[in-house]
Write a protein that holds these residues in place. Structure first.
Motif, PDB file in Angstrom:
ATOM      1  N   LEU A  54       0.837  -1.204   0.000  1.00  0.00           N
ATOM      2  CA  LEU A  54       0.000   0.000   0.000  1.00  0.00           C
ATOM      3  C   LEU A  54       0.874   1.257   0.000  1.00  0.00           C
ATOM      4  O   LEU A  54       0.501   2.277  -0.594  1.00  0.00           O
ATOM      5  N   SER A  55       2.068   1.169   0.624  1.00  0.00           N
ATOM      6  CA  SER A  55       2.956   2.339   0.642  1.00  0.00           C
ATOM      7  C   SER A  55       3.569   2.581  -0.739  1.00  0.00           C
ATOM      8  O   SER A  55       3.830   3.728  -1.110  1.00  0.00           O
ATOM      9  N   ILE A  56       3.780   1.516  -1.509  1.00  0.00           N
ATOM     10  CA  ILE A  56       4.244   1.691  -2.900  1.00  0.00           C
ATOM     11  C   ILE A  56       3.114   2.368  -3.687  1.00  0.00           C
ATOM     12  O   ILE A  56       3.314   3.351  -4.393  1.00  0.00           O
ATOM     13  N   ARG A  57       1.916   1.812  -3.503  1.00  0.00           N
ATOM     14  CA  ARG A  57       0.750   2.291  -4.238  1.00  0.00           C
ATOM     15  C   ARG A  57       0.425   3.763  -3.946  1.00  0.00           C
ATOM     16  O   ARG A  57       0.031   4.501  -4.832  1.00  0.00           O
ATOM     17  N   ASP A  58       0.628   4.181  -2.695  1.00  0.00           N
ATOM     18  CA  ASP A  58       0.292   5.581  -2.392  1.00  0.00           C
ATOM     19  C   ASP A  58       1.521   6.498  -2.459  1.00  0.00           C
ATOM     20  O   ASP A  58       1.441   7.692  -2.121  1.00  0.00           O
ATOM     21  N   GLY A  59       2.646   5.928  -2.888  1.00  0.00           N
ATOM     22  CA  GLY A  59       3.821   6.759  -3.137  1.00  0.00           C
ATOM     23  C   GLY A  59       4.621   7.148  -1.902  1.00  0.00           C
ATOM     24  O   GLY A  59       5.575   7.908  -1.998  1.00  0.00           O
ATOM     25  N   THR A  60       4.266   6.599  -0.740  1.00  0.00           N
ATOM     26  CA  THR A  60       4.978   6.977   0.492  1.00  0.00           C
ATOM     27  C   THR A  60       6.072   5.978   0.850  1.00  0.00           C
ATOM     28  O   THR A  60       6.666   6.066   1.920  1.00  0.00           O
ATOM     29  N   VAL A  61       6.317   5.018  -0.027  1.00  0.00           N
ATOM     30  CA  VAL A  61       7.267   3.942   0.294  1.00  0.00           C
ATOM     31  C   VAL A  61       8.648   4.491   0.671  1.00  0.00           C
ATOM     32  O   VAL A  61       9.153   5.437   0.071  1.00  0.00           O
ATOM     33  N   ASP A  62       9.199   3.865   1.696  1.00  0.00           N
ATOM     34  CA  ASP A  62      10.553   4.180   2.128  1.00  0.00           C
ATOM     35  C   ASP A  62      11.501   3.411   1.190  1.00  0.00           C
ATOM     36  O   ASP A  62      11.442   2.188   1.116  1.00  0.00           O
TER      37      ASP A  62
END
Ligand SMILES: Cc1ncc(CO)c(N)n1
Length: 230
Positions: free
Chosen positions: A37-45
């Protein structure tokens, strides 16, 4: 409330679909993990992404011999000769995938030779190894094989859907498992698994269901290494 389906009714719709409905919480836990979900919403570390990349390279190196073991089981036990072609095509893509991991790691400055497998990865690889035993039925191994591929397909396809904010430098990774061709390959694996599950004795059916749940748990733990409770 929906009544309990008879074995025959289940066979028509396919055991895999039945199990996915029955276990949808754990299935979505594996396919909609906070890391994805963090990849999908662009917030991935991006450090988390690099961790995943290095760990998954080690996993794929253990996954290839597992797929080889499924190929051997198909050759010995399958009632349909086209199974082998599907499995072989999967092995061929793994060859490609290992090369891709190497070039992707170089891009991100990840030294693959220095990656140390984390506990969740070791546990998952050991589980794969247990499934390589000749004592494990083809139907059980095939169910695991489908599940392992299907989780990645569903997860990364989510990052490519309309409205997702996947960072540009990660779209190639997402396409690797989220593309339609990979989706069709997963459907072929699912068809094989369903065909086998539809005519397997109840004890093997239970083993396959337990194995499917173990795969889903291992997938969640695998994502957790990069994001979450690790
Ligand atoms: C952990 C994991 N599960 C599934 C796949 C799909 O091949 C992969 N590369 N890694």
């Amino acid at each position: 409330m929906e009544g309990k389906k008879t074995r025959e009714e289940v066979e028509k719709s396919g055991m895999i679909d039945t199990w996915m409905r029955k276990h949808r919480l754990i299935y979505s836990g594996a396919t909609k993990h906070p890391f994805i979900l963090s990849i999908r919403d662009g917030t991935v570390d991006l450090e988390a992404f690099k961790t995943w990349l290095g760990q998954d390279y080690i996993f794929v190196r253990a996954f290839a011999p597992f797929v080889a073991s499924v190929l051997i089981k198909a050759w010995k036990e399958s009632d349909d000769s086209s199974d082998m072609e599907v499995i072989l095509s999967g092995m061929a893509s793994l060859n490609d995938e290992i090369a891709w991991f190497k070039s992707e790691a170089a891009k991100w400055g990840v030294q693959l030779s220095e990656v140390v497998p984390q506990k969740a990865n070791q546990d998952y690889c050991r589980f794969l190894e247990s499934l390589m035993s000749p004592d494990v039925e083809y139907t059980v191994a095939m169910t695991a094989f489908w599940a392992i591929e299907a989780v990645y397909q569903a997860s990364f396809a989510l990052c490519l859907e309309d409205g997702s904010k996947t960072p540009a430098e990660l779209t190639e990774t997402c396409r690797r498992w989220g593309n339609d061709g990979f989706g069709q390959y997963c459907n072929s694996l699912q068809k094989i698994a369903n065909r086998r599950l539809g005519k397997t004795p109840d004890d093997v059916l239970s083993k396959a269901e337990v194995t499917l749940l173990r795969v889903l748990e291992h997938e969640v733990e695998f994502w957790n290494m990069s994001h979450g409770s690790a």
